[in-house]
Design a protein around this motif. Structure first.
Motif, PDB file in Angstrom:
ATOM      1  N   ARG A   1      -5.034  11.150  -6.831  1.00 50.07           N
ATOM      2  CA  ARG A   1      -6.442  11.083  -7.246  1.00 50.07           C
ATOM      3  C   ARG A   1      -6.890  12.429  -7.800  1.00 50.07           C
ATOM      4  O   ARG A   1      -7.553  12.504  -8.843  1.00 50.07           O
ATOM      5  CB  ARG A   1      -7.334  10.704  -6.061  1.00 50.07           C
ATOM      6  CG  ARG A   1      -7.468   9.215  -5.794  1.00 50.07           C
ATOM      7  CD  ARG A   1      -8.357   8.990  -4.588  1.00 50.07           C
ATOM      8  NE  ARG A   1      -8.539   7.576  -4.325  1.00 50.07           N
ATOM      9  CZ  ARG A   1      -9.578   6.862  -4.738  1.00 50.07           C
ATOM     10  NH1 ARG A   1     -10.547   7.442  -5.424  1.00 50.07           N
ATOM     11  NH2 ARG A   1      -9.684   5.575  -4.450  1.00 50.07           N
TER      12      ARG A   1
ATOM     13  N   ASN B   1      -1.157   7.390   2.141  1.00 54.41           N
ATOM     14  CA  ASN B   1      -2.507   7.909   1.907  1.00 54.41           C
ATOM     15  C   ASN B   1      -2.509   9.337   1.379  1.00 54.41           C
ATOM     16  O   ASN B   1      -3.320   9.696   0.526  1.00 54.41           O
ATOM     17  CB  ASN B   1      -3.334   7.831   3.194  1.00 54.41           C
ATOM     18  CG  ASN B   1      -3.719   6.411   3.553  1.00 54.41           C
ATOM     19  OD1 ASN B   1      -3.780   5.547   2.687  1.00 54.41           O
ATOM     20  ND2 ASN B   1      -3.960   6.175   4.839  1.00 54.41           N
TER      21      ASN B   1
ATOM     22  N   LEU C   1      -3.791   2.774  -7.235  1.00 56.46           N
ATOM     23  CA  LEU C   1      -4.928   3.472  -7.820  1.00 56.46           C
ATOM     24  C   LEU C   1      -5.475   2.757  -9.043  1.00 56.46           C
ATOM     25  O   LEU C   1      -6.624   2.963  -9.423  1.00 56.46           O
ATOM     26  CB  LEU C   1      -4.552   4.916  -8.156  1.00 56.46           C
ATOM     27  CG  LEU C   1      -4.489   5.832  -6.930  1.00 56.46           C
ATOM     28  CD1 LEU C   1      -4.176   7.261  -7.333  1.00 56.46           C
ATOM     29  CD2 LEU C   1      -5.777   5.798  -6.131  1.00 56.46           C
TER      30      LEU C   1
ATOM     31  N   GLU D   1      -1.640   9.328  -2.221  1.00 52.45           N
ATOM     32  CA  GLU D   1      -2.732   8.757  -3.004  1.00 52.45           C
ATOM     33  C   GLU D   1      -3.838   9.777  -3.233  1.00 52.45           C
ATOM     34  O   GLU D   1      -4.384   9.871  -4.330  1.00 52.45           O
ATOM     35  CB  GLU D   1      -3.297   7.524  -2.297  1.00 52.45           C
ATOM     36  CG  GLU D   1      -4.395   6.832  -3.091  1.00 52.45           C
ATOM     37  CD  GLU D   1      -4.821   5.521  -2.471  1.00 52.45           C
ATOM     38  OE1 GLU D   1      -6.033   5.354  -2.218  1.00 52.45           O
ATOM     39  OE2 GLU D   1      -3.935   4.674  -2.239  1.00 52.45           O
TER      40      GLU D   1
ATOM     41  N   ASN E   1       0.835  -1.205   0.000  1.00 54.62           N
ATOM     42  CA  ASN E   1       0.000   0.000   0.000  1.00 54.62           C
ATOM     43  C   ASN E   1       0.868   1.253   0.000  1.00 54.62           C
ATOM     44  O   ASN E   1       1.952   1.285   0.592  1.00 54.62           O
ATOM     45  CB  ASN E   1      -0.915   0.014   1.223  1.00 54.62           C
ATOM     46  CG  ASN E   1      -1.951  -1.092   1.180  1.00 54.62           C
ATOM     47  OD1 ASN E   1      -2.428  -1.460   0.112  1.00 54.62           O
ATOM     48  ND2 ASN E   1      -2.297  -1.631   2.344  1.00 54.62           N
ATOM     49  N   ALA E   2       0.364   2.286  -0.660  1.00 57.14           N
ATOM     50  CA  ALA E   2       1.087   3.555  -0.744  1.00 57.14           C
ATOM     51  C   ALA E   2       0.672   4.493   0.387  1.00 57.14           C
ATOM     52  O   ALA E   2      -0.289   4.228   1.116  1.00 57.14           O
ATOM     53  CB  ALA E   2       0.822   4.214  -2.100  1.00 57.14           C
TER      54      ALA E   2
ATOM     55  N   CYS F   1       1.925   3.734  -5.340  1.00 53.70           N
ATOM     56  CA  CYS F   1       0.742   4.599  -5.391  1.00 53.70           C
ATOM     57  C   CYS F   1       0.041   4.463  -6.740  1.00 53.70           C
ATOM     58  O   CYS F   1      -1.181   4.358  -6.809  1.00 53.70           O
ATOM     59  CB  CYS F   1       1.153   6.048  -5.147  1.00 53.70           C
ATOM     60  SG  CYS F   1      -0.241   7.197  -4.982  1.00 53.70           S
TER      61      CYS F   1
END
Length: 272
Positions: free
Chosen positions: A100, A93, A120, A96, A90-91, A116
């Protein structure tokens, strides 16, 4: 009889909105005020149907959202295929959320962590209004035992879902071809993608079904790798993004032996 100047004159313009090319037929005085080519017909690239997004052909003829191809290009260019645990780790937050926001503007920033980018891609599939495999019944997937069964089942998908699945399977195969560096074999990559490919209201049912979906994806990835070995396909594909013209027709295209409790625990960790 003298004819006077025209009165009550109205200038009419017929303007249409094309989701690939923006507003068509705008009067010249309005052109600077309205962008001619929006990044998407939607305000976001997450949680919306592919029909509302800008689409492109990949090099295999799959029609997929352009933003997925851009993320893939950056992922490969930054060595993501060689990164250990790619699509599993997991990247951050905060990064991320930033990415986004940029993706919703149609931009993929430079120097973004490869985990990341990979995360996504999974999130994009997870947040689709309808899962890629939802047109197939759980019974169909669960009874799929051989490579022939899986190939036949894949051929029954609608065109959009078939393109998305084919693109995803080839992405997963690219990852597996770098297994000696990223430690991700066909089973591992299928495991992390499986929970993102379907939608089920009941969490327990979805949890158990993900195991069957994992086997389905694993078989398709293995088939793709065999085909590549037979035809000497390059492991690192060249990238180009060809705009999709919706008026143009374009052709497109064992069994689970491990302990279920252990498998479910691993799937649960990857679904978070």
């Amino acid at each position: 009889m003298e004819i006077g100047h025209p009165t009550n004159v109205r200038h009419l313009a017929h303007v249409t909105f094309d989701r690939f090319n923006g507003f068509l037929g705008l009067p010249l005085e309005l052109v600077p005020q309205v962008p001619t080519t929006p990044p998407s017909a939607s305000a976001t690239v997450f949680g919306v149907s592919t029909e509302s997004m800008k689409l492109s052909y990949d090099r295999r003829g799959n029609i997929v959202p352009t933003i997925l191809l851009l993320i893939q290009e950056h992922l490969y260019a930054q060595g993501g295929l060689q990164a250990e645990g790619i699509f599993r780790i997991n990247a951050d937050n905060r990064q991320e959320e930033y990415l986004r926001d940029q993706l919703n503007k149609g931009v993929v920033p430079e120097d973004i962590d490869v985990h990341c980018l990979a995360g996504l891609i999974k999130a994009w599939f997870r947040e689709l209004p309808r899962g890629v495999l939802d047109s197939l019944s759980p019974e169909q997937v669960m009874t799929c035992q051989t490579e022939e069964d899986c190939a036949e089942l894949m051929s029954q998908l609608p065109h959009t879902e078939a393109s998305l699945l084919n693109w995803t399977i080839n992405l997963m195969a690219d990852v597996v071809q770098e297994e000696h560096l990223n430690k991700m074999n066909a089973r591992n990559i299928a495991m992390v993608f499986a929970p993102n490919m379907t939608r089920m209201a009941d969490p327990l049912t979805a949890f158990m079904y993900a195991v069957q979906v994992m086997n389905f994806l694993k078989t398709l990835v293995s088939m793709t790798l065999k085909e590549r070995n037979d035809s000497d396909v390059e492991s690192s594909p060249e990238f180009y993004i060809e705009p999709f013209d919706e008026n143009e027709e374009h052709s497109h295209c064992n069994s689970f032996q491990q302990d279920v409790a252990t498998e479910n625990e691993m799937l649960s960790n990857e679904a978070i």
